[in-house]
Design a protein around this motif. Structure first.
Motif, PDB file in Angstrom:
ATOM      1  N   LEU A 135      -8.192  55.267 -26.677  1.00  0.00           N
ATOM      2  CA  LEU A 135      -8.710  55.235 -27.877  1.00  0.00           C
ATOM      3  C   LEU A 135      -8.105  54.029 -28.954  1.00  0.00           C
ATOM      4  CD1 LEU A 135      -9.680  58.630 -28.719  1.00  0.00           C
ATOM      5  CD2 LEU A 135     -11.200  57.060 -28.494  1.00  0.00           C
ATOM      6  N   SER A 136      -6.781  53.882 -28.359  1.00  0.00           N
ATOM      7  CA  SER A 136      -6.162  52.747 -29.237  1.00  0.00           C
ATOM      8  C   SER A 136      -6.684  51.510 -28.882  1.00  0.00           C
ATOM      9  CB  SER A 136      -4.401  53.030 -28.715  1.00  0.00           C
ATOM     10  OG  SER A 136      -3.768  54.190 -29.491  1.00  0.00           O
ATOM     11  N   LEU A 137      -6.851  51.427 -27.320  1.00  0.00           N
ATOM     12  CA  LEU A 137      -7.608  49.816 -27.003  1.00  0.00           C
ATOM     13  C   LEU A 137      -9.180  49.713 -27.834  1.00  0.00           C
ATOM     14  CD1 LEU A 137      -7.447  47.559 -25.277  1.00  0.00           C
ATOM     15  CD2 LEU A 137      -8.472  48.995 -23.528  1.00  0.00           C
ATOM     16  N   LEU A 138      -9.882  51.010 -27.882  1.00  0.00           N
ATOM     17  CA  LEU A 138     -11.116  50.680 -28.507  1.00  0.00           C
ATOM     18  C   LEU A 138     -10.929  50.633 -30.006  1.00  0.00           C
ATOM     19  CD1 LEU A 138     -12.721  53.782 -26.907  1.00  0.00           C
ATOM     20  CD2 LEU A 138     -13.255  51.383 -26.446  1.00  0.00           C
ATOM     21  N   GLY A 139      -9.695  51.097 -30.595  1.00  0.00           N
ATOM     22  CA  GLY A 139      -9.360  50.792 -32.153  1.00  0.00           C
ATOM     23  C   GLY A 139      -9.149  49.327 -32.293  1.00  0.00           C
ATOM     24  N   CYS A 140      -8.635  48.618 -31.246  1.00  0.00           N
ATOM     25  CA  CYS A 140      -8.165  47.204 -31.285  1.00  0.00           C
ATOM     26  C   CYS A 140      -9.331  46.404 -31.303  1.00  0.00           C
ATOM     27  CB  CYS A 140      -7.179  46.811 -30.137  1.00  0.00           C
ATOM     28  SG  CYS A 140      -5.712  47.328 -30.425  1.00  0.00           S
ATOM     29  N   VAL A 141     -10.416  46.989 -30.498  1.00  0.00           N
ATOM     30  CA  VAL A 141     -11.735  46.181 -30.347  1.00  0.00           C
ATOM     31  C   VAL A 141     -12.420  46.224 -31.899  1.00  0.00           C
ATOM     32  CG1 VAL A 141     -13.761  45.947 -29.210  1.00  0.00           C
ATOM     33  CG2 VAL A 141     -11.771  46.168 -27.995  1.00  0.00           C
ATOM     34  N   LEU A 142     -12.407  47.702 -32.383  1.00  0.00           N
ATOM     35  CA  LEU A 142     -13.206  47.778 -33.562  1.00  0.00           C
ATOM     36  C   LEU A 142     -12.406  47.039 -34.618  1.00  0.00           C
ATOM     37  CD1 LEU A 142     -15.154  49.538 -34.704  1.00  0.00           C
ATOM     38  CD2 LEU A 142     -13.759  51.352 -35.088  1.00  0.00           C
ATOM     39  N   PHE A 143     -11.112  46.944 -34.544  1.00  0.00           N
ATOM     40  CA  PHE A 143     -10.153  46.271 -35.580  1.00  0.00           C
ATOM     41  C   PHE A 143     -10.848  44.557 -35.687  1.00  0.00           C
ATOM     42  CE2 PHE A 143      -6.809  44.417 -37.951  1.00  0.00           C
ATOM     43  CZ  PHE A 143      -6.445  45.436 -38.629  1.00  0.00           C
ATOM     44  N   GLY A 144     -10.877  44.272 -34.576  1.00  0.00           N
ATOM     45  CA  GLY A 144     -11.356  42.884 -34.414  1.00  0.00           C
ATOM     46  C   GLY A 144     -12.789  42.573 -35.071  1.00  0.00           C
ATOM     47  N   ILE A 145     -13.572  43.472 -34.704  1.00  0.00           N
ATOM     48  CA  ILE A 145     -15.005  43.443 -35.063  1.00  0.00           C
ATOM     49  C   ILE A 145     -14.852  43.684 -36.834  1.00  0.00           C
ATOM     50  CG2 ILE A 145     -17.249  44.800 -35.301  1.00  0.00           C
ATOM     51  CD1 ILE A 145     -16.766  45.490 -32.264  1.00  0.00           C
ATOM     52  N   GLY A 146     -14.171  44.563 -37.195  1.00  0.00           N
ATOM     53  CA  GLY A 146     -14.071  44.837 -38.545  1.00  0.00           C
ATOM     54  C   GLY A 146     -13.284  43.655 -39.446  1.00  0.00           C
ATOM     55  N   GLY A 147     -12.418  42.746 -38.715  1.00  0.00           N
ATOM     56  CA  GLY A 147     -11.963  41.657 -39.149  1.00  0.00           C
ATOM     57  C   GLY A 147     -12.819  40.527 -39.368  1.00  0.00           C
ATOM     58  N   VAL A 148     -13.756  40.325 -38.315  1.00  0.00           N
ATOM     59  CA  VAL A 148     -14.780  39.384 -38.573  1.00  0.00           C
ATOM     60  C   VAL A 148     -15.909  39.739 -39.639  1.00  0.00           C
ATOM     61  CG1 VAL A 148     -17.029  38.334 -37.398  1.00  0.00           C
ATOM     62  CG2 VAL A 148     -14.741  38.772 -35.941  1.00  0.00           C
ATOM     63  N   ILE A 149     -16.168  41.048 -39.809  1.00  0.00           N
ATOM     64  CA  ILE A 149     -16.815  41.372 -40.978  1.00  0.00           C
ATOM     65  C   ILE A 149     -16.514  41.239 -42.144  1.00  0.00           C
ATOM     66  CG2 ILE A 149     -18.214  43.666 -41.623  1.00  0.00           C
ATOM     67  CD1 ILE A 149     -18.536  44.673 -39.124  1.00  0.00           C
ATOM     68  N   ASP A 150     -14.858  41.576 -42.196  1.00  0.00           N
ATOM     69  CA  ASP A 150     -14.058  41.264 -43.606  1.00  0.00           C
ATOM     70  C   ASP A 150     -14.200  39.893 -43.787  1.00  0.00           C
ATOM     71  OD1 ASP A 150     -12.471  42.241 -45.525  1.00  0.00           O
ATOM     72  OD2 ASP A 150     -10.725  41.531 -44.370  1.00  0.00           O
ATOM     73  N   MET A 151     -14.095  39.140 -43.002  1.00  0.00           N
ATOM     74  CA  MET A 151     -14.092  37.540 -43.353  1.00  0.00           C
ATOM     75  C   MET A 151     -15.192  36.907 -43.772  1.00  0.00           C
ATOM     76  SD  MET A 151     -13.124  34.250 -40.935  1.00  0.00           S
ATOM     77  CE  MET A 151     -14.520  34.710 -39.722  1.00  0.00           C
ATOM     78  N   ALA A 152     -16.340  37.627 -43.263  1.00  0.00           N
ATOM     79  CA  ALA A 152     -17.805  37.331 -43.698  1.00  0.00           C
ATOM     80  C   ALA A 152     -17.993  37.955 -44.929  1.00  0.00           C
ATOM     81  CB  ALA A 152     -19.018  37.758 -42.597  1.00  0.00           C
ATOM     82  N   TRP A 153     -17.536  38.941 -45.452  1.00  0.00           N
ATOM     83  CA  TRP A 153     -17.592  39.838 -46.504  1.00  0.00           C
ATOM     84  C   TRP A 153     -16.707  39.003 -47.642  1.00  0.00           C
ATOM     85  CZ3 TRP A 153     -20.205  44.387 -47.329  1.00  0.00           C
ATOM     86  CH2 TRP A 153     -19.993  44.859 -48.717  1.00  0.00           C
ATOM     87  N   HIS A 154     -15.846  38.380 -47.381  1.00  0.00           N
ATOM     88  CA  HIS A 154     -14.982  37.603 -48.347  1.00  0.00           C
ATOM     89  C   HIS A 154     -15.604  36.419 -48.817  1.00  0.00           C
ATOM     90  CE1 HIS A 154     -11.562  40.405 -48.413  1.00  0.00           C
ATOM     91  NE2 HIS A 154     -11.007  39.970 -47.428  1.00  0.00           N
ATOM     92  N   LEU A 155     -16.258  35.526 -47.517  1.00  0.00           N
ATOM     93  CA  LEU A 155     -17.005  34.560 -47.693  1.00  0.00           C
ATOM     94  C   LEU A 155     -18.022  34.717 -48.415  1.00  0.00           C
ATOM     95  CD1 LEU A 155     -16.635  33.041 -44.197  1.00  0.00           C
ATOM     96  CD2 LEU A 155     -15.391  32.083 -46.210  1.00  0.00           C
ATOM     97  N   ARG A 156     -18.822  35.960 -48.578  1.00  0.00           N
ATOM     98  CA  ARG A 156     -20.089  36.102 -49.323  1.00  0.00           C
ATOM     99  C   ARG A 156     -19.746  36.697 -50.934  1.00  0.00           C
ATOM    100  NH1 ARG A 156     -23.298  36.776 -52.170  1.00  0.00           N
ATOM    101  NH2 ARG A 156     -25.469  37.285 -52.034  1.00  0.00           N
ATOM    102  N   PHE A 157     -18.886  37.459 -50.855  1.00  0.00           N
ATOM    103  CA  PHE A 157     -18.752  38.150 -52.123  1.00  0.00           C
ATOM    104  C   PHE A 157     -17.333  37.609 -52.706  1.00  0.00           C
ATOM    105  CE2 PHE A 157     -21.438  40.996 -49.677  1.00  0.00           C
ATOM    106  CZ  PHE A 157     -22.596  40.987 -50.380  1.00  0.00           C
ATOM    107  N   GLY A 158     -16.526  37.083 -52.040  1.00  0.00           N
ATOM    108  CA  GLY A 158     -14.927  36.640 -52.611  1.00  0.00           C
ATOM    109  C   GLY A 158     -13.928  37.742 -52.149  1.00  0.00           C
ATOM    110  N   ILE A 159     -12.806  37.350 -52.756  1.00  0.00           N
ATOM    111  CA  ILE A 159     -11.570  38.325 -52.435  1.00  0.00           C
ATOM    112  C   ILE A 159     -11.634  39.370 -53.467  1.00  0.00           C
ATOM    113  CG2 ILE A 159      -9.394  38.316 -51.996  1.00  0.00           C
ATOM    114  CD1 ILE A 159     -10.671  36.651 -49.884  1.00  0.00           C
ATOM    115  N   GLU A 160     -11.626  40.594 -52.718  1.00  0.00           N
ATOM    116  CA  GLU A 160     -11.727  41.879 -53.872  1.00  0.00           C
ATOM    117  C   GLU A 160     -10.039  42.006 -54.185  1.00  0.00           C
ATOM    118  OE1 GLU A 160     -12.041  42.086 -50.347  1.00  0.00           O
ATOM    119  OE2 GLU A 160     -14.031  43.033 -49.908  1.00  0.00           O
TER     120      GLU A 160
END
Length: 341
Positions: free
Chosen positions: A94-119
């Protein structure tokens, strides 16, 4: 599909070595420290209007280090003939799956920042991408705790204690806006009456929430293990160091450590556990009361407390009551048998 289900069940047969577990603990600490460092930067450095910062680099490099370590271990065990669900010790898939999920979340976070700015401020803590990262972070850092839970152990290893502290720190990271070690609201004095009432409510709520989080994690550990002396000192101290650094309240970090030590002494004195329920209830009251008293007493000496005695004394008693109530979730009263005639 069956292999994926087995992977999620996280029941690998390979026993983890001491070196493996401490490596994971060290890398998880790096990851969590990166999260708090990034939060510190947002609090103290103006103009962070990009995703690509040194602070994000520390955070994501920690995640990639864990991912690389677990992936390399999994590939080596795969070459030795283990099936996919068995390539990591129990607790770590589950830690390994968490790393994969974290990477996906990081990509989404970057796209979110580019679209809505830095919170900023509270929005940065509860933005949807960051909540996804919180879930992933929880899966990653609890690997050593899950691993210890599934082994035939009665005494918690320190790897599990550090893992539990990182889990606590994950929760406190996302409620840092109302953390007693971050915002010393009890020492606020010269403000408008309406504002002081709001700050009093927020300050007492912060003590209550931190009590619930810290006591809840300790009781969770006690429901499964006995704790070696120093466990709560380590748990509270690591969490306190991370929280106290956010607003550079470095003088409060020793208070967190001493508070944990007091709780450890209560544990030695009462030896609470599922088989010593009265001692568990009593310790669940005394521990939070001691920690809250120490914190507010230190604020009184160093900064002065702006609350009337009714508020700060009442908040100490409430923290003890919260501990007792949580103990009933940890070890509930016996359920009477129903005789069917």
């Amino acid at each position: 599909m069956a292999e994926a289900r087995e992977l999620v069940r996280d029941r690998g047969p390979i026993p983890p070595t001491r070196q493996f577990e401490w490596t994971v603990v060290a890398l998880c600490t790096w990851l969590m420290a990166g999260a708090y460092l990034d939060s510190w930067a947002h609090r103290h450095l103006a103009g962070l209007e990009t995703f690509f910062t040194p602070w994000h680099a520390v955070l994501y490099s920690g995640m990639f280090a864990i991912l690389a370590f677990l992936a390399i271990t999994a590939l080596r065990n795969r070459d030795r003939g283990y099936s996919l669900p068995q390539v990591l010790p129990a607790g770590y898939s589950l830690s390994l799956l968490g790393c994969v999920l974290f990477g996906i979340g990081g990509v989404i976070d970057m796209a979110w920042h580019l679209r809505f700015g830095i919170e900023v401020s509270l929005a940065a803590l509860i933005s949807p991408p960051h909540l996804l990262l919180m879930l992933a972070l929880g899966l990653i850092v609890t690997g050593p705790l899950r691993a210890a839970w599934r082994r035939q152990l009665t005494r918690a290893p320190f790897t599990a204690v550090v893992s539990a502290s990182l889990l606590l720190s994950m929760f406190t990271f996302f409620n840092q806006f109302d953390q007693p070690l971050v915002n010393t609201l009890a020492s606020t004095k010269a403000v408008a009456p309406d504002t002081i009432r709001y700050l009093q409510q927020l300050g007492i709520l912060g003590i209550m929430v931190q009590t619930a989080l810290l006591t809840g994690v300790v009781l969770y550990l006690l429901s499964r293990f006995t704790l070696p002396f120093g466990s709560i000192t380590l748990l509270a101290g690591l969490n306190g160091a991370l929280l106290g650094s956010l607003e550079q309240h470095f003088d409060l970090i020793p208070i967190a450590i001493v508070g944990g030590l007091l709780a450890d002494l209560v544990m030695v004195w009462l030896r609470p556990g599922p088989d010593r329920v009265v001692a568990l209830r009593f310790a669940s009251f005394i521990g939070p009361v001691a920690v809250s008293s120490l914190y507010l007493g230190f604020l009184q000496v160093t900064r002065g407390i702006g609350w009337p005695i009714t508020l700060w004394l009442g908040s100490i008693i409430v923290s003890g009551a919260i501990g007792v109530l949580l103990s009933y979730l940890s070890v509930h009263p016996p359920i009477p048998r129903v005789d069917i005639a």
